[in-house]
Design a protein around this motif. Structure first.
Motif, mmCIF file in Angstrom:
data_model
loop_
_atom_site.group_PDB
_atom_site.id
_atom_site.type_symbol
_atom_site.label_atom_id
_atom_site.label_comp_id
_atom_site.label_asym_id
_atom_site.label_seq_id
_atom_site.Cartn_x
_atom_site.Cartn_y
_atom_site.Cartn_z
ATOM 1 N N LYS A 132 0.825 -1.200 0.000
ATOM 2 C CA LYS A 132 0.000 0.000 0.000
ATOM 3 C C LYS A 132 0.864 1.256 0.000
ATOM 4 O O LYS A 132 0.579 2.226 -0.714
ATOM 5 C CB LYS A 132 -0.919 -0.011 1.230
ATOM 6 N N ALA A 133 1.939 1.237 0.799
ATOM 7 C CA ALA A 133 2.846 2.391 0.821
ATOM 8 C C ALA A 133 3.543 2.557 -0.520
ATOM 9 O O ALA A 133 3.714 3.684 -1.011
ATOM 10 C CB ALA A 133 3.876 2.214 1.943
ATOM 11 N N THR A 152 8.907 9.415 0.099
ATOM 12 C CA THR A 152 8.363 8.341 0.929
ATOM 13 C C THR A 152 9.259 7.110 0.842
ATOM 14 O O THR A 152 9.757 6.764 -0.225
ATOM 15 C CB THR A 152 6.939 7.979 0.470
ATOM 16 N N ARG A 153 9.443 6.442 1.989
ATOM 17 C CA ARG A 153 10.211 5.213 2.043
ATOM 18 C C ARG A 153 9.380 4.133 2.730
ATOM 19 O O ARG A 153 8.573 4.432 3.617
ATOM 20 C CB ARG A 153 11.540 5.407 2.789
ATOM 21 N N LEU A 154 9.582 2.904 2.325
ATOM 22 C CA LEU A 154 8.847 1.798 2.932
ATOM 23 C C LEU A 154 9.412 1.482 4.311
ATOM 24 O O LEU A 154 10.633 1.408 4.493
ATOM 25 C CB LEU A 154 8.945 0.555 2.051
ATOM 26 N N SER A 155 8.519 1.303 5.270
ATOM 27 C CA SER A 155 8.934 1.008 6.638
ATOM 28 C C SER A 155 9.338 -0.458 6.765
ATOM 29 O O SER A 155 8.764 -1.344 6.125
ATOM 30 C CB SER A 155 7.797 1.325 7.606
ATOM 31 N N LEU A 156 10.322 -0.709 7.619
ATOM 32 C CA LEU A 156 10.779 -2.075 7.887
ATOM 33 C C LEU A 156 10.130 -2.668 9.128
ATOM 34 O O LEU A 156 10.424 -3.810 9.500
ATOM 35 C CB LEU A 156 12.303 -2.090 8.066
ATOM 36 N N THR A 157 9.240 -1.917 9.762
ATOM 37 C CA THR A 157 8.587 -2.388 10.986
ATOM 38 C C THR A 157 7.701 -3.592 10.687
ATOM 39 O O THR A 157 6.799 -3.524 9.851
ATOM 40 C CB THR A 157 7.741 -1.265 11.599
ATOM 41 N N GLY A 158 7.966 -4.688 11.370
ATOM 42 C CA GLY A 158 7.154 -5.889 11.212
ATOM 43 C C GLY A 158 7.421 -6.682 9.948
ATOM 44 O O GLY A 158 6.755 -7.689 9.714
ATOM 45 N N ALA A 206 16.428 -2.714 -0.920
ATOM 46 C CA ALA A 206 16.741 -2.461 -2.330
ATOM 47 C C ALA A 206 15.731 -1.496 -2.948
ATOM 48 O O ALA A 206 16.096 -0.610 -3.728
ATOM 49 C CB ALA A 206 16.756 -3.782 -3.101
ATOM 50 N N PHE A 207 14.455 -1.656 -2.585
ATOM 51 C CA PHE A 207 13.426 -0.764 -3.119
ATOM 52 C C PHE A 207 13.636 0.667 -2.637
ATOM 53 O O PHE A 207 13.531 1.625 -3.419
ATOM 54 C CB PHE A 207 12.043 -1.270 -2.680
#
Length: 452
Positions: free
Chosen positions: A205-206, A217-223, A234-235
């Protein structure tokens, strides 16, 4: 829809897990069924005999000399030996094979086995007592310095009845148990997969919300599971490189356009001051066209960056009136009538006023360029949109997919331009979440900007 469902990771995990459980249960059921069908005595009957022998050994009561004198059995076990004395018997023997205690009628029987008691202890023998087949279970019971033996005899007829009684419900219970286990596992797995894959859905979704206007915007690594973490890294790194490249491109575009603006103005001034230059009007026209293209490049660079917008409450009718007034001289020069119609006082929308002005101006200017003399271009403003209609030749269907692309111009275009005007309009509409559509009319073309 079906292909998307089949490609879903959740569905694949669910189907794979349920299939694995089904295969495992099927194999287990087959093994159990094979064991019950081929070794029913060992699976069911032996358990009864061993259990009876253990209960008798545990219930032995000894006198002061260490000799067994009585047996205290549970009520159910004692009842069985009393009800079917001819089918179920027991004996307590000493080391020499003498009968010390026995069930009803068992004391009158001849020795059940001629084998050495120590040798057959712990096992089962098949013998005949009074001509009937029995299974004999012998259990060694040490007590002090003495050793005693407990023997139970179960007729083959009773053994088969017990096995039949136990197998029948098992044949019903096993399929029902498998079905309940499958349903329970399937429902539980659905919730488990949903929870486990939630971080991936949130990351997707992000990622879907990232646009050229939202590259920070960056994708979170939480969970995120450890197996997916390298992919997210990499993304995010790719986004960083893309953001940097996009910023460099916009900076170059803005800098180049800005640096070209001043020289073009100076060149035009020099040409105007030289009275003996041939084809002065043609040169001035080319310079004006270049200056217009430079301005459009500046506009394109500005509207491509969201931070360049200043949002506020804007009256769309006021902006449309300003645009009509700004282009009225050009329309008069081409003998075109501009008409502005409104349904009410015009809505108040959340927008950048300058950007809305440029959007309406570019579309209206294009309409004036394609409309023949002594025709009308109309602007209609209502609560949800701005519509601009011309009476030009219209747009061919094969040209519609390219209409908002940068630097694209129709092959049969008769007016000057760089092909950036509508591209700028599209960028402005995207930045405001507006819908910009175009449709061909019986006479002319209609552009519509919808605010919701």
């Amino acid at each position: 829809m079906l292909n998307r469902w089949l490609r879903s990771l959740s569905v694949r995990v669910w189907v794979t897990s349920v299939a694995a459980l089904a295969v495992s249960l099927a194999v287990l059921s087959a093994v159990v069924a094979y064991a019950f069908n081929h070794f029913p005595e060992q699976m069911l009957g032996r358990h009864e005999q061993i259990e009876n022998a253990v209960k008798i050994a545990d219930g032995l009561k000894f006198d002061a000399s260490g000799r067994p004198v009585s047996i205290r059995l549970p009520d159910k076990t004692a009842w069985l030996f009393e009800v079917v004395p001819a089918e179920l018997k027991y004996r307590v023997l000493d080391a020499q094979g003498n009968v010390l205690l026995s069930s009803n009628s068992a004391e009158r029987d001849a020795p059940w086995s001629v084998a050495d008691l120590e040798t057959i202890a712990g096992g089962v023998q098949r013998v005949h007592i009074d001509g009937k087949p029995y299974d004999i279970m012998t259990l060694r019971v040490p007590h002090g310095n003495a050793v005693f033996y407990v023997q139970t005899a179960m007729s083959r007829r009773l053994l088969n009845a017990i096995i039949s009684q136990k197998i029948t419900p098992i044949q019903i219970i096993v399929p029902v148990t498998i079905l309940v286990a499958m349903v329970t596992f399937g429902l539980t797995l659905t919730l488990t997969v949903y929870c486990v894959l939630r971080p991936l859905r949130e990351a997707s979704k992000a990622a879907a919300s990232i646009t050229p206007r939202n590259l920070k915007t960056r994708l979170s690594l939480t969970g995120i599971p450890g197996e997916i973490t390298p992919l997210i890294h990499a993304f995010n790194d790719a986004l960083g490189r893309l953001e940097n490249g996009f910023a460099v491109q916009q900076q170059f575009l803005a800098s180049a356009a800005h640096e070209l603006q001043t020289p073009l103005t100076l060149i035009r001034g020099q040409i105007e001051l030289q009275p003996d230059i041939e084809d002065k009007d043609l040169l001035l026209r080319e310079i004006d066209m270049m200056a217009r293209q430079v301005r459009q490049l500046l506009h394109l660079a500005e509207v491509s960056e969201s931070q360049n917008f200043t949002f506020g409450n804007v009256n769309s009718l006021d902006v449309a009136q300003d645009v009509v007034a700004y282009l009225s001289r050009k329309a008069d020069a081409r003998q075109i009538k501009l008409e502005l119609h409104s349904a009410g006082n015009g809505p108040s929308i959340w927008a950048d006023r300058s950007a809305l002005f440029i959007l309406i101006k570019n579309i209206l200017e294009n309409a004036i360029n394609v409309t023949p003399a002594n025709s009308t271009v109309s602007v209609l403003v209502d609560d949800v949109s701005v519509q601009i209609r011309d009476e030009g030749p219209g747009i061919k269907d094969e040209h519609l997919p390219f209409l908002f692309k940068r630097f694209w111009r129709a092959p049969d275009s008769r007016h000057d331009g760089a092909g950036l005007g509508l591209a700028i309009c599209k960028e402005i509409a995207l930045a405001h979440d507006w819908r910009l559509t175009v449709s061909s009319l019986r006479l002319g073309t209609c552009f519509v900007v919808r605010f919701c």
